[in-house]
Design a protein around this motif. Structure first.
Motif: not given
Ligand code: PFF
Length: 446
Positions: A25-28, A327, A109, A105, A238, A324, A230-231, A23, A233, A236
């Motif tokens: 990752g770059l998103g946070n 996963s 990524y 992704i 994972a 991330s 997205f944050t 969870a 995950s 999909m």
């Molecule tokens: N959650 C990750 C982020 O916030 O950067 C992005 C991500 C990782 C999305 C893995 C989906 C996933 F399966």
């Protein structure tokens, strides 16, 4: 259905660390702080928390539960569970879309993660120390304009990801997150302390948290929802793949709340570490790559101990991206492994696909943007919607109740209500918005 599982996390905390690693990752680290400031600070945070609780957590519980109930990768889990529920085998496509989505992704990524690795190197060697803002900005442009430099770091990042996956679930992923995640927490706290001592902390907090309900548009609510998704995950497989290795006796609900809380706190703390440094240097809080790879290096170049804390920051970003990215390919690798492909060969295949796609992203910025767009706006929301519908409406209630293992019937009721009604409607709104249909409907209705 096959209820045998060859592997399992060492304990409940390994699962929590692995899922939190996915969870966070770059998103946070770069997206959340920026959109919070952009869409109304504290007001946006409240809406985002609502989305996490009402949509993110219920869908995550559904994914973990489905993975654990089937004890299999997302493709076989969806196939097996649909067979048990007397539903069409076409549900297996939801798992398959997740496998493909993860690889897509990984492609973009891994390029951004490669930039982070390049900046670890630059920070450790003091490349941007005592440089002017202009030359730091040019330096980023020269990285994104250099094929060999990006390619080298992207290759290294995919190799690291593949190395961890190939080592197995317990010895690879489990061990990696047991080391990486505590490091990530410690580095983040050190950066927070640094930012508190050296940055314009009050302005940073104001930017992120001062509620401005005027900025809280319909758009902001939808952005909050999309990001919650997205944050965490979700959508999909994972988290479903990781759920398959979760020991049977623990409550899914409590575990998921812990993961969502950690993800949220880390996003909030990342913002509190970043913005005070940016403001203290008279910089604008620009979004995306510019914030992380230009504004922050300029700040570190001008501050005491900037070389050390700049290095810590980019190591932190690389760790977050690595935990991330593992996963992202685990669902596909687990699926191949289940069908007789040796884990190391499955990993090799998945890594090569991700790596080749990443190479294409380096060549073409529009391919990079396309993959980002398709996965975030289509694959994840649609996958999440279908998982919510499957667990909420198709699976037998008794099976779901037993597999989810809620101790309190009230919590089970709350969860199923959120999963059957709130989550699908919320996700559908995000989806319609992302394909531009929501506006069309609103105009028709007006
Ligand atoms: N959650 C990750 C982020 O916030 O950067 C992005 C991500 C990782 C999305 C893995 C989906 C996933 F399966």
């Amino acid at each position: 259905m096959n209820t045998q599982t060859p592997v399992s996390w060492t304990n409940r905390w390994t699962f929590i660390l692995a899922a939190t690693g996915s969870a966070v990752g770059l998103g946070n680290i770069w997206k959340f702080p920026y959109i919070t400031g952009e869409y109304g600070g504290g007001a946006f945070v409240l809406v985002y928390l609502g989305c996490i609780l009402l949509v993110g957590v219920p869908v995550m519980v559904a994914e973990v539960m489905a993975g654990r109930a089937a004890r299999a990768n997302p493709v076989d889990a969806m196939l097996g569970l649909s067979r048990d529920a007397g539903a069409p085998a076409a549900w297996g496509f939801v798992g398959l879309a997740g496998v493909v989505g993860g690889l897509l992704i990984l492609m973009f990524y891994s390029v951004v993660a490669g930039w982070a690795l390049d900046y670890v190197w630059q920070s450790l060697t003091g490349t941007y120390q005592a440089q002017s803002a202009d030359s730091i900005s040019e330096n980023f442009a020269s990285l994104t304009g250099s094929f060999p430099r990006q390619w080298l770091w992207q290759t290294l990042f995919v190799a690291l990801t593949g190395g961890i996956i190939a080592a197995g679930v317990t010895r690879g992923i489990g061990r990696a997150v047991e080391i990486l995640m505590p490091l990530l927490f410690v580095f983040l706290l050190m950066l927070l302390g640094y930012s508190w001592l050296n940055g314009d902390f009050v302005r940073g907090l104001e930017f992120m948290y001062q509620p401005d309900f005027g900025k809280l548009s319909r758009e902001a609510v939808l952005v909050a929802m999309g990001h919650a998704f997205f944050t965490l995950s979700l959508g999909m497989g994972a988290i479903m793949a990781y759920g398959a290795y979760m020991p049977g006796e623990h409550s899914v609900g409590k575990t998921v709340i812990t993961i969502a809380a950690l993800d949220t706190v880390i996003a909030l703390v990342a913002g509190m570490a970043i913005f005070p440094l940016v403001f203290a240097n008279g910089l604008e809080p620009s979004s995306g790559p510019g914030l992380m790879f230009v504004s922050l290096p300029i700040a570190f170049a001008n501050m005491p101990g900037g070389m050390i804390f700049g290095s810590l920051f980019f190591i932190l970003v690389s760790i977050a991206a690595l935990s991330s990215s593992i996963s992202l390919i685990e669902p596909g690798v687990a699926w191949l492994e289940r069908h007789g492909v040796k884990r190391r060969w499955g990993t090799f295949g998945a890594a090569v696909i991700g790596w080749l796609g990443g190479t294409a992203c380096i060549y073409s910025g529009s391919f990079f943007d396309l993959l980002d767009h398709i996965t975030a706006n289509y694959i994840l929301p649609l996958g999440g919607l279908l998982i919510a519908i499957f667990v909420g409406w198709i699976m037998q209630r008794q099976t779901v109740e037993t597999a989810a293992g809620f101790e309190n019937p009230l919590y089970f009721k709350l969860w199923t209500t959120a999963l059957r009604y709130i989550a699908p409607v919320g996700i559908l709104l995000v989806f319609l918005h992302s394909i531009g249909l929501l506006d069309t409907f609103m105009q028709l209705g007006a």
